[in-house]
Design an enzyme around this catalytic site. Sequence first.
Site, mmCIF file in Angstrom:
data_model
loop_
_atom_site.group_PDB
_atom_site.id
_atom_site.type_symbol
_atom_site.label_atom_id
_atom_site.label_comp_id
_atom_site.label_asym_id
_atom_site.label_seq_id
_atom_site.Cartn_x
_atom_site.Cartn_y
_atom_site.Cartn_z
ATOM 1 N N SER A 21 0.909 -1.226 -0.249
ATOM 2 C CA SER A 21 0.121 -0.269 -0.335
ATOM 3 C C SER A 21 0.734 0.953 0.441
ATOM 4 C CB SER A 21 -1.427 -0.206 0.999
ATOM 5 O OG SER A 21 -0.702 -0.381 2.583
ATOM 6 N N HIS A 227 -1.051 6.360 6.467
ATOM 7 C CA HIS A 227 -0.414 5.602 4.875
ATOM 8 C C HIS A 227 0.166 7.649 4.747
ATOM 9 C CE1 HIS A 227 -2.176 1.822 5.334
ATOM 10 N NE2 HIS A 227 -1.450 1.397 4.778
#
Length: 253
Positions: A21, A227
């Site tokens: 990711s 993230h």
Amino acid sequence: MIGAPAFAAQADTNYVALGDSFASGTGTRDYFEDSGDCLRSPKAYPQLWADANGATSFSFDACSGATTDDLNADQLGSLSADTTLVTVQIGGNDIGFAKVIQNCLLGNDEACDGAVTDGEAQTRDELPAKLDATYAGIRSAAPNAEIVVVGYPRITELGDCGIPGFTDAKRERINAGADVLAEVISEQAQAAGFAYADPRDAFDGHGVCGDPEWINGPSTPLQESFHPNVSGHADGYLPTVSSAVGLSAQVVG
């Protein structure tokens, strides 16, 4: 944003981006419609590098949630003898990144410490062999390519930023775990003869609770949490990766 690219693309730069990711761009909140659950973003550093350097061909195979097993099973098909550049960012899911974040957000300091300790043990005891096998598979499938292994940043900064229960002790422990992960990945990359792009210095001061944040804090949807955001990819990862391309078996920060 950076200025001129650090690497001038050759006449035939055939680039393949592999990973999880962090490589796919999960966290940028902008995804290609056909990427499905892989959450590949036009604002992720692989796409930004390909665009900035005029890559002759670009295959974006990184996928959110990928482990080394997933990469080996699903992401090597675009590699060939014609591939000239590979970036690969993998390992965080193998050592329980999501579990660590969950325990550190919802548990007490001791629960967070225990989760990070478990992750560090997996990093030291299990991850090296998984990375060795993965890197060997990439080299076998792309025998003529330059291969750049991309690392992970420290996730958090210290100081109050309004996240309930997210103590400095937890954040220090998460960052210590990130340093162990970086040590192991960089060692395995160098053992394979690959360049290593270390983003920790670039992200310094810009983790969760930083100013400005280049990494999302707790957010909805949950998969966006912890993230890199658009700035993290453009201002953190892109220059770090750009400076690593063209090198071999060196640590770049």
